[in-house]
Design an enzyme around this catalytic site. Structure first.
Site, PDB file in Angstrom:
ATOM      1  NE  ARG A  59       0.168   1.532 -44.447  1.00  0.00           N
ATOM      2  CZ  ARG A  59       0.274   0.270 -44.801  1.00  0.00           C
ATOM      3  NH1 ARG A  59      -0.120  -0.126 -45.977  1.00  0.00           N
ATOM      4  NH2 ARG A  59       0.772  -0.611 -43.961  1.00  0.00           N
ATOM      5  CD  GLU A  96       1.701 -15.558 -43.393  1.00  0.00           C
ATOM      6  OE1 GLU A  96       1.645 -14.372 -43.750  1.00  0.00           O
ATOM      7  OE2 GLU A  96       2.165 -16.474 -44.090  1.00  0.00           O
TER       8      GLU A  96
HETATM    9  P1  AMP Z   1      -5.314  -7.859 -42.493  1.00  0.00           P
HETATM   10  O1  AMP Z   1      -5.462  -7.803 -40.998  1.00  0.00           O
HETATM   11  O2  AMP Z   1      -4.670  -9.117 -42.974  1.00  0.00           O
HETATM   12  O3  AMP Z   1      -6.610  -7.553 -43.226  1.00  0.00           O
HETATM   13  O4  AMP Z   1      -4.262  -6.744 -42.885  1.00  0.00           O
HETATM   14  C1  AMP Z   1      -4.652  -5.449 -42.942  1.00  0.00           C
HETATM   15  C2  AMP Z   1      -3.552  -4.487 -42.581  1.00  0.00           C
HETATM   16  O5  AMP Z   1      -2.258  -4.870 -43.054  1.00  0.00           O
HETATM   17  C3  AMP Z   1      -3.868  -3.148 -43.192  1.00  0.00           C
HETATM   18  O6  AMP Z   1      -3.697  -2.165 -42.209  1.00  0.00           O
HETATM   19  C4  AMP Z   1      -2.910  -3.024 -44.343  1.00  0.00           C
HETATM   20  O7  AMP Z   1      -2.400  -1.730 -44.387  1.00  0.00           O
HETATM   21  C5  AMP Z   1      -1.801  -4.032 -44.095  1.00  0.00           C
HETATM   22  N1  AMP Z   1      -1.542  -4.906 -45.261  1.00  0.00           N
HETATM   23  C6  AMP Z   1      -1.793  -6.234 -45.356  1.00  0.00           C
HETATM   24  N2  AMP Z   1      -1.420  -6.737 -46.537  1.00  0.00           N
HETATM   25  C7  AMP Z   1      -0.930  -5.702 -47.255  1.00  0.00           C
HETATM   26  C8  AMP Z   1      -0.404  -5.551 -48.596  1.00  0.00           C
HETATM   27  N3  AMP Z   1      -0.296  -6.593 -49.431  1.00  0.00           N
HETATM   28  N4  AMP Z   1      -0.016  -4.315 -48.982  1.00  0.00           N
HETATM   29  C9  AMP Z   1      -0.127  -3.265 -48.151  1.00  0.00           C
HETATM   30  N5  AMP Z   1      -0.606  -3.333 -46.895  1.00  0.00           N
HETATM   31  C10 AMP Z   1      -1.000  -4.528 -46.436  1.00  0.00           C
END
Ligand code: AMP
Length: 173
Positions: A59, A96
């Protein structure tokens, strides 16, 4: 037009129980909304010197590539392991459950270039931290990280320490 946050759809329990997925496809389906989102994401950077925008698969490509065209920078994809055809640098980081590996072409960024990382959403910050590590190991200078959405309660910013974080829509819970 609805406000930008009204164009984001919550999908509860996706991809697993307890996660509220922020679905941006409803925003992409609204011509004025998508345009406004891109304009707002570009705003803080219009007067900055940026050489490259990095989009994180997948995305980050949707938001990063129009930003690169508007800001007049090259666009560099960071992809999941095994997708880029040339020589790559890799970074593995913890999720996670389990881990994930992302890659960048070794010749995509030159030492000293000003780089902006773009993704749709900042959650725990693990993904963007790994992308930042790749850029910094190539000698790139991170001018910031830009997101449409930030989940403030997950404190992703803390993982980015001294890298400025910009986000348009912030959720407290
Ligand atoms: P993080 O590494 O935890 O910051 O997760 C970021 C990535 O996971 C991004 O590329 C987001 O598109 C996806 N992501 C994580 N949580 C969500 C959520 N609640 N809704 C949509 N996309 C998420």
């Amino acid at each position: 037009m609805n406000s930008l946050d009204e164009l984001i759809r919550d999908i509860p329990d996706f991809p697993k129980k307890g996660i509220v997925f922020k679905d941006i496809t409803t925003l992409l389906g609204d011509v004025k909304g998508f345009k406004l989102a891109i304009e707002k994401m570009c705003e803080p950077f219009r007067s900055m010197h940026i050489d490259a925008i990095i989009g994180i698969e997948s995305r980050g490509f949707i938001f990063g590539s129009p930003m690169a065209l508007i800001l007049g920078t090259k666009f560099v994809p960071i992809r999941k392991k095994g997708k880029l055809p040339g020589k790559t640098l890799s970074k593995t980081y913890d999720l996670e459950y389990g881990s994930n590996t992302i890659e960048i072409h070794i010749d995509a960024i030159e030492s000293g270039e000003n780089v902006l990382i773009v993704d749709d959403l900042l959650a725990t910050g693990g993904t963007v931290r790994a992308a930042a590590d790749l850029v910094q190991s190539m000698g790139g200078k991170l001018v910031g990280a830009a997101f449409l959405i930030e989940l403030l309660f997950l404190n992703g910013r803390e993982k980015l320490s001294n890298i400025p974080v910009y986000s348009i829509i912030k959720y407290e819970s």
